[in-house]
Design an enzyme around this catalytic site. Structure first.
Site, mmCIF file in Angstrom:
data_model
loop_
_atom_site.group_PDB
_atom_site.id
_atom_site.type_symbol
_atom_site.label_atom_id
_atom_site.label_comp_id
_atom_site.label_asym_id
_atom_site.label_seq_id
_atom_site.Cartn_x
_atom_site.Cartn_y
_atom_site.Cartn_z
ATOM 1 N N PRO A 200 0.795 -1.180 0.070
ATOM 2 C CA PRO A 200 0.067 -0.085 -0.037
ATOM 3 C C PRO A 200 0.865 1.122 -0.110
ATOM 4 O O PRO A 200 1.842 1.219 0.476
ATOM 5 C CB PRO A 200 -0.947 -0.038 1.117
ATOM 6 C CG PRO A 200 -0.190 -1.104 1.981
ATOM 7 C CD PRO A 200 0.450 -1.988 1.269
ATOM 8 N N ASN A 201 0.298 2.198 -0.636
ATOM 9 C CA ASN A 201 0.761 3.602 -0.820
ATOM 10 C C ASN A 201 2.109 3.767 -1.715
ATOM 11 O O ASN A 201 2.545 4.801 -2.022
ATOM 12 C CB ASN A 201 1.161 4.196 0.789
ATOM 13 C CG ASN A 201 -0.207 4.121 1.373
ATOM 14 O OD1 ASN A 201 -1.044 4.648 1.092
ATOM 15 N ND2 ASN A 201 0.062 3.503 2.565
ATOM 16 N N ARG B 142 5.028 10.967 -2.353
ATOM 17 C CA ARG B 142 4.876 10.634 -0.811
ATOM 18 C C ARG B 142 6.240 10.720 -0.115
ATOM 19 O O ARG B 142 6.963 10.132 -0.582
ATOM 20 C CB ARG B 142 4.187 9.305 -0.851
ATOM 21 C CG ARG B 142 4.193 8.633 0.653
ATOM 22 C CD ARG B 142 4.076 7.044 0.558
ATOM 23 N NE ARG B 142 3.971 6.548 1.645
ATOM 24 C CZ ARG B 142 4.247 5.303 1.812
ATOM 25 N NH1 ARG B 142 5.044 4.529 1.015
ATOM 26 N NH2 ARG B 142 4.234 4.943 3.181
ATOM 27 N N TYR C 91 11.279 8.573 0.707
ATOM 28 C CA TYR C 91 11.407 7.367 -0.128
ATOM 29 C C TYR C 91 11.945 8.035 -1.408
ATOM 30 O O TYR C 91 11.928 7.114 -2.509
ATOM 31 C CB TYR C 91 9.994 7.146 -0.456
ATOM 32 C CG TYR C 91 9.259 6.478 0.637
ATOM 33 C CD1 TYR C 91 9.773 5.342 1.370
ATOM 34 C CD2 TYR C 91 8.265 7.161 1.411
ATOM 35 C CE1 TYR C 91 9.294 4.692 2.754
ATOM 36 C CE2 TYR C 91 7.657 6.583 2.771
ATOM 37 C CZ TYR C 91 8.241 5.485 3.243
ATOM 38 O OH TYR C 91 7.655 4.771 4.213
ATOM 39 N N ASN D 115 7.830 -5.663 -1.462
ATOM 40 C CA ASN D 115 7.984 -4.551 -0.389
ATOM 41 C C ASN D 115 6.502 -4.381 -0.029
ATOM 42 O O ASN D 115 5.640 -3.976 -0.651
ATOM 43 C CB ASN D 115 8.527 -3.365 -0.977
ATOM 44 C CG ASN D 115 8.570 -2.049 0.010
ATOM 45 O OD1 ASN D 115 8.087 -2.281 1.017
ATOM 46 N ND2 ASN D 115 8.971 -1.054 -0.341
ATOM 47 N N ALA E 40 3.360 -0.915 4.658
ATOM 48 C CA ALA E 40 2.929 -0.949 6.016
ATOM 49 C C ALA E 40 2.287 -2.402 6.318
ATOM 50 O O ALA E 40 2.390 -2.708 7.444
ATOM 51 C CB ALA E 40 1.834 0.177 6.134
ATOM 52 N N GLU F 88 12.727 -9.625 0.824
ATOM 53 C CA GLU F 88 11.951 -8.272 1.313
ATOM 54 C C GLU F 88 12.721 -7.221 1.037
ATOM 55 O O GLU F 88 13.857 -7.033 1.486
ATOM 56 C CB GLU F 88 11.716 -8.583 2.844
ATOM 57 C CG GLU F 88 10.797 -7.803 3.600
ATOM 58 C CD GLU F 88 10.669 -7.799 4.856
ATOM 59 O OE1 GLU F 88 11.078 -9.015 5.303
ATOM 60 O OE2 GLU F 88 10.118 -6.928 5.567
ATOM 61 N N HIS G 102 12.668 -2.925 1.643
ATOM 62 C CA HIS G 102 12.277 -1.812 2.126
ATOM 63 C C HIS G 102 13.059 -0.420 1.613
ATOM 64 O O HIS G 102 14.282 -0.675 1.570
ATOM 65 C CB HIS G 102 12.163 -1.713 3.817
ATOM 66 C CG HIS G 102 11.449 -2.604 4.230
ATOM 67 N ND1 HIS G 102 9.861 -2.561 4.254
ATOM 68 C CD2 HIS G 102 11.815 -3.858 4.898
ATOM 69 C CE1 HIS G 102 9.638 -3.480 4.842
ATOM 70 N NE2 HIS G 102 10.533 -4.310 4.951
ATOM 71 N N ARG H 86 13.493 4.281 12.071
ATOM 72 C CA ARG H 86 12.471 5.051 11.821
ATOM 73 C C ARG H 86 11.290 4.750 13.210
ATOM 74 O O ARG H 86 12.055 3.924 14.115
ATOM 75 C CB ARG H 86 11.456 4.818 10.827
ATOM 76 C CG ARG H 86 12.325 5.479 9.626
ATOM 77 C CD ARG H 86 11.673 5.097 8.189
ATOM 78 N NE ARG H 86 10.342 5.908 8.160
ATOM 79 C CZ ARG H 86 9.502 5.540 7.257
ATOM 80 N NH1 ARG H 86 9.797 4.621 6.529
ATOM 81 N NH2 ARG H 86 8.414 6.271 7.415
HETATM 82 C C1 DQA Z 1 8.499 0.909 3.252
HETATM 83 C C2 DQA Z 1 8.523 1.012 5.007
HETATM 84 C C3 DQA Z 1 7.272 0.722 5.649
HETATM 85 O O1 DQA Z 1 7.504 0.811 7.119
HETATM 86 C C4 DQA Z 1 6.252 1.600 5.105
HETATM 87 O O2 DQA Z 1 5.002 1.506 5.686
HETATM 88 C C5 DQA Z 1 6.212 1.915 3.604
HETATM 89 C C6 DQA Z 1 7.362 1.628 2.952
HETATM 90 C C7 DQA Z 1 9.761 1.125 2.787
HETATM 91 O O3 DQA Z 1 9.952 0.804 1.457
HETATM 92 O O4 DQA Z 1 10.540 1.802 3.189
HETATM 93 O O5 DQA Z 1 5.275 2.117 3.006
HETATM 94 O O6 DQA Z 1 8.366 -0.559 3.383
#
Ligand code: DQA
Length: 147
Positions: free
Chosen positions: A11-12, A19, A24, A74, A77, A98, A100, A107
Protein backbone atom coordinates in the site's frame (compact mmCIF):
# COMPACT_ATOMS: atom_id res chain seq x y z
CA UNK A 1 11.91 -21.32 -20.81
CA UNK A 2 11.70 -17.79 -19.41
CA UNK A 3 11.37 -17.70 -15.64
CA UNK A 4 9.24 -15.06 -13.98
CA UNK A 5 10.14 -13.06 -10.90
CA UNK A 6 7.18 -11.48 -9.16
CA UNK A 7 7.97 -8.01 -7.80
CA UNK A 8 5.13 -7.11 -5.44
CA UNK A 9 4.51 -3.74 -3.83
CA UNK A 10 2.17 -2.96 -0.97
CA UNK A 11 0.00 0.00 0.00
CA UNK A 12 0.85 3.61 -0.83
CA UNK A 13 3.82 2.66 -3.00
CA UNK A 14 1.74 3.83 -5.98
CA UNK A 15 2.48 7.31 -4.58
CA UNK A 16 6.25 6.84 -4.75
CA UNK A 17 7.86 10.10 -5.89
CA UNK A 18 5.04 12.19 -4.39
CA UNK A 19 4.83 10.67 -0.92
CA UNK A 20 7.37 11.79 1.74
CA UNK A 21 10.16 12.28 -0.84
CA UNK A 22 12.71 12.99 1.91
CA UNK A 23 12.22 9.40 3.07
CA UNK A 24 11.34 7.56 -0.14
CA UNK A 25 13.05 9.70 -2.80
CA UNK A 26 11.86 11.26 -6.05
CA UNK A 27 11.62 8.18 -8.26
CA UNK A 28 8.19 6.84 -9.17
CA UNK A 29 7.02 3.25 -9.04
CA UNK A 30 7.24 3.18 -12.84
CA UNK A 31 10.93 4.09 -12.48
CA UNK A 32 11.29 1.13 -10.09
CA UNK A 33 9.60 -1.16 -12.62
CA UNK A 34 12.12 -0.02 -15.26
CA UNK A 35 15.02 -0.68 -12.86
CA UNK A 36 13.71 -4.18 -12.09
CA UNK A 37 13.23 -5.04 -15.74
CA UNK A 38 16.77 -3.89 -16.50
CA UNK A 39 18.18 -5.86 -13.53
CA UNK A 40 16.67 -9.09 -14.76
CA UNK A 41 19.16 -11.58 -16.09
CA UNK A 42 18.87 -13.40 -19.41
CA UNK A 43 16.12 -15.98 -19.31
CA UNK A 44 14.15 -14.04 -16.69
CA UNK A 45 11.23 -11.62 -16.82
CA UNK A 46 9.56 -9.48 -14.19
CA UNK A 47 5.89 -9.33 -13.31
CA UNK A 48 5.61 -6.03 -11.46
CA UNK A 49 2.49 -5.34 -9.37
CA UNK A 50 1.29 -2.93 -6.71
CA UNK A 51 -1.85 -3.10 -4.59
CA UNK A 52 -3.30 -1.14 -1.71
CA UNK A 53 -5.29 -4.22 -0.67
CA UNK A 54 -4.00 -7.01 1.54
CA UNK A 55 -6.18 -9.72 -0.08
CA UNK A 56 -5.07 -8.73 -3.57
CA UNK A 57 -1.43 -9.19 -2.50
CA UNK A 58 -2.31 -12.59 -0.97
CA UNK A 59 -3.95 -13.58 -4.29
CA UNK A 60 -0.84 -12.52 -6.23
CA UNK A 61 1.36 -14.62 -3.92
CA UNK A 62 -0.96 -17.61 -4.48
CA UNK A 63 -0.66 -17.05 -8.23
CA UNK A 64 3.13 -16.94 -7.82
CA UNK A 65 3.02 -20.50 -6.44
CA UNK A 66 2.30 -21.67 -9.98
CA UNK A 67 3.97 -18.98 -12.05
CA UNK A 68 6.99 -17.48 -10.28
CA UNK A 69 10.53 -18.68 -9.75
CA UNK A 70 11.00 -16.14 -6.95
CA UNK A 71 9.36 -13.19 -5.23
CA UNK A 72 10.69 -9.73 -4.41
CA UNK A 73 8.24 -8.02 -2.08
CA UNK A 74 8.01 -4.61 -0.48
CA UNK A 75 4.96 -5.22 1.69
CA UNK A 76 5.09 -1.57 2.85
CA UNK A 77 2.86 -1.02 5.92
CA UNK A 78 1.59 -4.63 5.72
CA UNK A 79 5.10 -5.75 6.73
CA UNK A 80 4.26 -4.63 10.23
CA UNK A 81 0.71 -6.01 10.45
CA UNK A 82 0.00 -8.85 8.06
CA UNK A 83 0.01 -12.46 9.19
CA UNK A 84 -2.02 -13.18 6.02
CA UNK A 85 0.84 -12.09 3.75
CA UNK A 86 3.33 -14.05 5.85
CA UNK A 87 1.14 -17.19 5.62
CA UNK A 88 0.80 -16.80 1.84
CA UNK A 89 4.58 -16.48 1.50
CA UNK A 90 5.03 -19.57 3.69
CA UNK A 91 3.07 -21.47 1.03
CA UNK A 92 5.51 -20.34 -1.69
CA UNK A 93 8.51 -22.61 -2.23
CA UNK A 94 10.99 -20.37 -4.09
CA UNK A 95 13.30 -17.60 -2.87
CA UNK A 96 11.69 -14.54 -1.27
CA UNK A 97 13.51 -11.23 -0.80
CA UNK A 98 11.96 -8.47 1.32
CA UNK A 99 12.74 -4.90 0.27
CA UNK A 100 12.29 -1.63 2.11
CA UNK A 101 13.34 1.59 0.45
CA UNK A 102 13.99 3.23 3.83
CA UNK A 103 16.02 1.91 6.75
CA UNK A 104 13.06 1.02 8.91
CA UNK A 105 15.14 0.49 12.07
CA UNK A 106 16.03 4.20 12.08
CA UNK A 107 12.34 5.05 12.08
CA UNK A 108 9.38 4.64 14.47
CA UNK A 109 9.49 1.54 16.70
CA UNK A 110 6.31 0.12 15.12
CA UNK A 111 8.29 -0.28 11.87
CA UNK A 112 11.01 -2.37 13.54
CA UNK A 113 9.09 -5.62 13.36
CA UNK A 114 8.16 -7.23 10.05
CA UNK A 115 6.06 -10.41 9.93
CA UNK A 116 7.45 -11.08 6.45
CA UNK A 117 11.05 -11.17 7.68
CA UNK A 118 10.56 -14.58 9.29
CA UNK A 119 9.97 -16.02 5.79
CA UNK A 120 12.35 -13.83 3.77
CA UNK A 121 15.58 -15.45 2.53
CA UNK A 122 17.13 -11.98 2.36
CA UNK A 123 16.21 -8.44 3.36
CA UNK A 124 17.39 -5.22 1.70
CA UNK A 125 16.62 -1.93 3.42
CA UNK A 126 17.86 1.62 3.33
CA UNK A 127 19.34 1.32 -0.17
CA UNK A 128 16.55 3.38 -1.75
CA UNK A 129 15.16 1.97 -4.96
CA UNK A 130 18.51 0.27 -5.66
CA UNK A 131 17.40 -2.32 -3.10
CA UNK A 132 15.01 -3.69 -5.71
CA UNK A 133 17.89 -4.04 -8.18
CA UNK A 134 19.96 -6.00 -5.65
CA UNK A 135 16.97 -8.21 -4.83
CA UNK A 136 16.12 -9.03 -8.46
CA UNK A 137 19.79 -9.74 -9.29
CA UNK A 138 20.13 -11.97 -6.24
CA UNK A 139 17.06 -14.03 -7.12
CA UNK A 140 18.31 -14.48 -10.71
CA UNK A 141 21.69 -15.65 -9.39
CA UNK A 142 20.14 -18.05 -6.87
CA UNK A 143 17.88 -19.62 -9.47
CA UNK A 144 20.69 -19.81 -12.06
CA UNK A 145 22.86 -21.57 -9.49
CA UNK A 146 20.12 -24.17 -9.02
CA UNK A 147 20.59 -25.00 -12.71
C1 DQA B 1 8.52 0.79 3.47
C2 DQA B 1 8.64 1.00 4.98
C3 DQA B 1 7.31 0.78 5.68
O1 DQA B 1 7.44 0.96 7.08
C4 DQA B 1 6.28 1.76 5.16
O2 DQA B 1 5.02 1.49 5.74
C5 DQA B 1 6.20 1.81 3.68
C6 DQA B 1 7.41 1.65 2.87
C7 DQA B 1 9.82 1.13 2.72
O3 DQA B 1 9.90 0.77 1.56
O4 DQA B 1 10.73 1.76 3.29
O5 DQA B 1 5.14 2.07 3.12
O6 DQA B 1 8.24 -0.58 3.23
Amino acid sequence: MTKTIYVLNGPNLNLLGQRQPLIYGAETLDDVRTLCEAACGEGFEVRFEQSNHEGALVDLIHEAREKAAGIVINPAAYSHTSVAILDALMAFDGPVIEVHISQVHKREPFRHHSYVSSRADGIVMGFGTQGYVAAVRHICAVIDAQG
